[in-house]
Write a protein that holds these residues in place. Structure first.
Motif, PDB file in Angstrom:
ATOM      1  N   MET A 215       0.819  -1.329   0.022  1.00 56.54           N
ATOM      2  CA  MET A 215      -0.026   0.031  -0.130  1.00 56.54           C
ATOM      3  C   MET A 215       0.823   1.272  -0.134  1.00 56.54           C
ATOM      4  O   MET A 215       0.475   2.166  -0.640  1.00 56.54           O
ATOM      5  CB  MET A 215      -0.822   0.078   1.329  1.00 56.54           C
ATOM      6  CG  MET A 215      -1.769  -1.174   1.513  1.00 56.54           C
ATOM      7  SD  MET A 215      -3.061  -1.034   2.684  1.00 56.54           S
ATOM      8  CE  MET A 215      -4.442  -0.129   2.009  1.00 56.54           C
ATOM      9  N   LYS A 216       2.024   1.191   0.749  1.00 57.18           N
ATOM     10  CA  LYS A 216       2.985   2.253   0.586  1.00 57.18           C
ATOM     11  C   LYS A 216       3.229   2.525  -0.667  1.00 57.18           C
ATOM     12  O   LYS A 216       3.796   3.655  -1.099  1.00 57.18           O
ATOM     13  CB  LYS A 216       4.062   2.170   1.762  1.00 57.18           C
ATOM     14  CG  LYS A 216       3.732   2.257   3.111  1.00 57.18           C
ATOM     15  CD  LYS A 216       4.753   1.826   4.177  1.00 57.18           C
ATOM     16  CE  LYS A 216       4.259   2.123   5.344  1.00 57.18           C
ATOM     17  NZ  LYS A 216       5.387   1.761   6.449  1.00 57.18           N
ATOM     18  N   ILE A 217       3.778   1.526  -1.612  1.00 59.40           N
ATOM     19  CA  ILE A 217       4.192   1.597  -2.892  1.00 59.40           C
ATOM     20  C   ILE A 217       3.085   2.250  -3.743  1.00 59.40           C
ATOM     21  O   ILE A 217       3.430   3.268  -4.425  1.00 59.40           O
ATOM     22  CB  ILE A 217       4.580   0.380  -3.715  1.00 59.40           C
ATOM     23  CG1 ILE A 217       5.688  -0.301  -2.838  1.00 59.40           C
ATOM     24  CG2 ILE A 217       4.773   0.461  -5.265  1.00 59.40           C
ATOM     25  CD1 ILE A 217       6.195  -1.941  -3.295  1.00 59.40           C
ATOM     26  N   VAL A 218       1.730   2.108  -3.566  1.00 64.63           N
ATOM     27  CA  VAL A 218       0.943   2.759  -4.310  1.00 64.63           C
ATOM     28  C   VAL A 218       0.808   4.140  -3.744  1.00 64.63           C
ATOM     29  O   VAL A 218       0.540   5.005  -4.453  1.00 64.63           O
ATOM     30  CB  VAL A 218      -0.522   2.123  -4.061  1.00 64.63           C
ATOM     31  CG1 VAL A 218      -1.616   2.857  -4.795  1.00 64.63           C
ATOM     32  CG2 VAL A 218      -0.554   0.545  -4.539  1.00 64.63           C
ATOM     33  N   ARG A 220       3.202   6.089  -2.649  1.00 67.01           N
ATOM     34  CA  ARG A 220       4.109   6.875  -3.337  1.00 67.01           C
ATOM     35  C   ARG A 220       4.060   7.389  -4.639  1.00 67.01           C
ATOM     36  O   ARG A 220       4.546   8.373  -5.362  1.00 67.01           O
ATOM     37  CB  ARG A 220       5.773   5.957  -3.187  1.00 67.01           C
ATOM     38  CG  ARG A 220       6.043   6.196  -1.682  1.00 67.01           C
ATOM     39  CD  ARG A 220       7.536   5.722  -1.621  1.00 67.01           C
ATOM     40  NE  ARG A 220       7.656   4.267  -1.886  1.00 67.01           N
ATOM     41  CZ  ARG A 220       7.679   3.404  -0.840  1.00 67.01           C
ATOM     42  NH1 ARG A 220       7.624   3.726   0.345  1.00 67.01           N
ATOM     43  NH2 ARG A 220       7.951   2.069  -1.400  1.00 67.01           N
ATOM     44  N   ALA A 221       3.057   6.362  -5.600  1.00 68.96           N
ATOM     45  CA  ALA A 221       2.790   6.580  -6.848  1.00 68.96           C
ATOM     46  C   ALA A 221       1.912   7.843  -7.201  1.00 68.96           C
ATOM     47  O   ALA A 221       1.735   8.310  -8.356  1.00 68.96           O
ATOM     48  CB  ALA A 221       2.299   5.562  -7.383  1.00 68.96           C
ATOM     49  N   VAL A 222       1.207   8.391  -5.916  1.00 71.06           N
ATOM     50  CA  VAL A 222       0.455   9.505  -6.012  1.00 71.06           C
ATOM     51  C   VAL A 222       0.936  10.431  -4.895  1.00 71.06           C
ATOM     52  O   VAL A 222       0.963  10.233  -3.687  1.00 71.06           O
ATOM     53  CB  VAL A 222      -0.991   9.178  -5.588  1.00 71.06           C
ATOM     54  CG1 VAL A 222      -1.895  10.274  -5.611  1.00 71.06           C
ATOM     55  CG2 VAL A 222      -1.676   8.058  -6.515  1.00 71.06           C
ATOM     56  N   ASP A 229      -6.259   7.222   1.678  1.00 69.14           N
ATOM     57  CA  ASP A 229      -6.459   7.439   0.568  1.00 69.14           C
ATOM     58  C   ASP A 229      -6.162   6.199  -0.694  1.00 69.14           C
ATOM     59  O   ASP A 229      -7.115   5.823  -1.300  1.00 69.14           O
ATOM     60  CB  ASP A 229      -5.385   8.495  -0.161  1.00 69.14           C
ATOM     61  CG  ASP A 229      -5.445   9.706   0.684  1.00 69.14           C
ATOM     62  OD1 ASP A 229      -6.632   9.962   1.092  1.00 69.14           O
ATOM     63  OD2 ASP A 229      -4.437  10.509   0.552  1.00 69.14           O
ATOM     64  N   VAL A 230      -5.105   5.306  -0.266  1.00 69.31           N
ATOM     65  CA  VAL A 230      -5.127   4.268  -1.067  1.00 69.31           C
ATOM     66  C   VAL A 230      -6.150   2.970  -0.716  1.00 69.31           C
ATOM     67  O   VAL A 230      -6.815   2.530  -1.618  1.00 69.31           O
ATOM     68  CB  VAL A 230      -3.629   3.352  -0.641  1.00 69.31           C
ATOM     69  CG1 VAL A 230      -3.440   2.184  -1.446  1.00 69.31           C
ATOM     70  CG2 VAL A 230      -2.596   4.411  -1.199  1.00 69.31           C
ATOM     71  N   LEU A 231      -6.321   2.820   0.427  1.00 69.93           N
ATOM     72  CA  LEU A 231      -7.302   2.242   0.975  1.00 69.93           C
ATOM     73  C   LEU A 231      -8.772   2.392   0.339  1.00 69.93           C
ATOM     74  O   LEU A 231      -9.336   1.445  -0.337  1.00 69.93           O
ATOM     75  CB  LEU A 231      -7.613   2.021   2.667  1.00 69.93           C
ATOM     76  CG  LEU A 231      -8.845   1.455   3.059  1.00 69.93           C
ATOM     77  CD1 LEU A 231      -9.026  -0.059   2.957  1.00 69.93           C
ATOM     78  CD2 LEU A 231      -9.063   1.676   4.624  1.00 69.93           C
ATOM     79  N   ARG A 311      -6.224   8.895  -6.819  1.00 68.32           N
ATOM     80  CA  ARG A 311      -6.274  10.331  -7.061  1.00 68.32           C
ATOM     81  C   ARG A 311      -7.445  10.906  -6.724  1.00 68.32           C
ATOM     82  O   ARG A 311      -7.480  11.909  -6.102  1.00 68.32           O
ATOM     83  CB  ARG A 311      -5.664  10.623  -8.385  1.00 68.32           C
ATOM     84  CG  ARG A 311      -4.327  10.070  -8.659  1.00 68.32           C
ATOM     85  CD  ARG A 311      -3.749  10.632 -10.159  1.00 68.32           C
ATOM     86  NE  ARG A 311      -2.669   9.970 -10.671  1.00 68.32           N
ATOM     87  CZ  ARG A 311      -2.262   9.091 -11.314  1.00 68.32           C
ATOM     88  NH1 ARG A 311      -3.532   8.548 -11.852  1.00 68.32           N
ATOM     89  NH2 ARG A 311      -1.216   8.517 -11.580  1.00 68.32           N
ATOM     90  N   ARG A 312      -8.665  10.041  -7.179  1.00 66.23           N
ATOM     91  CA  ARG A 312      -9.920  10.694  -6.892  1.00 66.23           C
ATOM     92  C   ARG A 312     -10.293  10.663  -5.210  1.00 66.23           C
ATOM     93  O   ARG A 312     -10.792  11.563  -4.844  1.00 66.23           O
ATOM     94  CB  ARG A 312     -10.951   9.955  -7.537  1.00 66.23           C
ATOM     95  CG  ARG A 312     -11.004  10.262  -9.301  1.00 66.23           C
ATOM     96  CD  ARG A 312     -12.393   9.615  -9.933  1.00 66.23           C
ATOM     97  NE  ARG A 312     -12.054   9.437 -11.263  1.00 66.23           N
ATOM     98  CZ  ARG A 312     -11.733   8.173 -11.761  1.00 66.23           C
ATOM     99  NH1 ARG A 312     -11.661   7.023 -11.033  1.00 66.23           N
ATOM    100  NH2 ARG A 312     -11.758   8.055 -13.139  1.00 66.23           N
TER     101      ARG A 312
END
Length: 429
Positions: A215-218, A220-222, A229-231, A311-312
């Motif tokens: 989830m931290k990798i995702v 860092r992509a945003v 936010d990722v969840l 992002r949304r």
């Protein structure tokens, strides 16, 4: 609303029933006034707490036989099925304090069942971890997010004129929407919608497991994204994919589906010092101190970029953080409770749930592995019952892994494992 929190803690070694009961007898749980009181009604119909003597043998229930006759079913699935059945068939008895601990010996799992009237997720997780110790240092309490259970840093926020303008604007918009949800505004019916009476329907429970590092990798992509936010982005994407499966091309692009999230409103974020929570004079307090946020998900067909959902989610949650929606919902509920009593307050809460589509919560657990009654803990999973939503999702992180429990009304969502699978697929590839 007679809501019960079910928290399943799987342990590494066989459970010593008598040793566990001895641990409960010496724990802070027995000392807490709410956990040794009955909810009683006086001659005028007013409810209040009355102190009573706790019989640990009535509260700690050992079940030695397997929960299922199917030898091929996993421990996780057997425990999930058991919790799903309890969610609609076994309310907590009112002739004793409103909590139970089921020791599922054959499955090496401890199931805590606690009425929501005794506390919210932050209160109950704080109590649970105050009774645990770290595996790497049994003399130490667990830590959460770099902070010990007994301490937490106050929230800090820099305010500017533009920030204040946004706070006022977003607060007006979201408070108006919240009020309309109580009165009349309702989500469009979809394949995952619940409604009045659905809290009594049979349930199924499935688990989705995520590695926090993934989830931290995702994250860092945003830019500037958070784990929350990722969840929410993963859940948004998963719900869109599930709706594609259940009703392909039947839903308009951008259809709104609304979730209800609970926000901790205590002065300190994260887990709390348990004694400060019990002490009514402290800034934090025990019980239920949370506000509601309405979090919208917008349906987008399967071709959408998964990161777009994150992002949304970030854009929407950033606006929600600036608003006063959560404090407003809490203060209004508290005012209604004080002036008109719990009956009307529960009716208003019930209407909000009926007019939305799902519930979501996220409680951060300990960073390191912990011991419960000297037994190493493998995972912590939680869910709650008695909501008219057909879909409720509760996440708890523990030692680098986050477990999302997906509880569904099985006559509406008969395949929660499919929903769990498509929720895991999108953004974590």
């Amino acid at each position: 609303m007679n809501q019960v929190i079910n928290c399943a803690v799987a342990v590494e070694f066989p459970i010593d029933v008598e040793a566990f009961k001895a641990e409960v007898r010496s724990s802070i749980l027995i000392q807490h006034p709410r956990f040794c009181s009955l909810m009683v009604t006086d001659s005028c119909g007013r409810e209040h707490w009355r102190k009573t003597q706790v019989d640990v043998d009535r509260h700690v229930i050992a079940r030695h036989q397997p929960l299922s006759d199917d030898i091929h079913i996993s421990d996780d699935d057997a425990v999930n099925d058991f919790i799903a059945d309890l969610s609609v068939s076994s309310p907590l008895p009112t002739d004793k304090p409103l909590w139970e601990i089921h020791l599922l010996v054959a499955h090496k799992t401890v199931l805590f069942r606690v009425h929501h009237a005794l506390g919210d997720g932050i209160s109950l997780m704080s109590m649970l971890l105050s009774c645990c110790r770290r595996v790497d240092d049994p003399s130490q309490l667990p830590t959460i997010g770099g902070v010990g259970v007994a301490s937490s840093s106050p929230r800090r926020r820099a305010w500017s004129v533009w920030t204040l303008v946004k706070v006022v604007w977003y607060s007006l918009i979201y408070i108006l929407e919240f009020s309309l949800r109580v009165l009349c505004l309702r989500d469009k019916t979809t394949a995952i919608s619940g409604g009045d009476g659905v809290e009594l329907w049979p349930r199924r429970l499935a688990s989705a497991r995520f590695r926090v590092d993934d989830m931290k990798i995702v994250k860092r992509a945003v830019a500037n994204a958070t784990i929350n936010d990722v969840l929410f982005g993963v859940i948004s994407c998963g719900l869109s994919r599930y709706l594609d499966i259940k009703s392909p091309k039947a839903l308009p692009e951008g259809l709104r589906i609304t979730g209800v999230a609970m926000v901790n409103l205590r002065p300190q974020a994260g887990l709390q010092d348990i004694w400060k929570l019990i002490n009514s004079k402290s800034g934090s307090r025990w019980g239920n101190k949370f506000g509601m946020l309405l979090l919208p998900v917008y349906y987008h067909s399967g071709g959408s970029d998964p990161l777009q959902f994150v992002r949304r989610a970030k854009t929407m949650i950033d606006k929600k953080k600036l608003s006063l929606e959560a404090p407003f919902s809490y203060k209004v509920g508290d005012l209604v409770m004080s002036l008109f009593g719990p009956k009307l307050a529960s009716i208003l809460n019930y209407r909000i749930v009926c007019n939305t589509t799902f519930t979501i919560s996220n409680v951060v657990g300990p960073r390191e592995e912990i011991l419960m009654a000297g037994n190493p803990v493998k995972n912590i999973r939680t869910t709650s019952s008695s909501l008219p939503h057909a879909l409720t999702m509760h996440m708890v992180s523990y030692a680098g892994v986050a477990d999302l429990q997906i509880l569904v009304a099985k006559d509406i969502i008969p395949d929660p494992k499919v929903l769990a699978t498509v929720s895991k697929m999108p953004c974590l590839k």
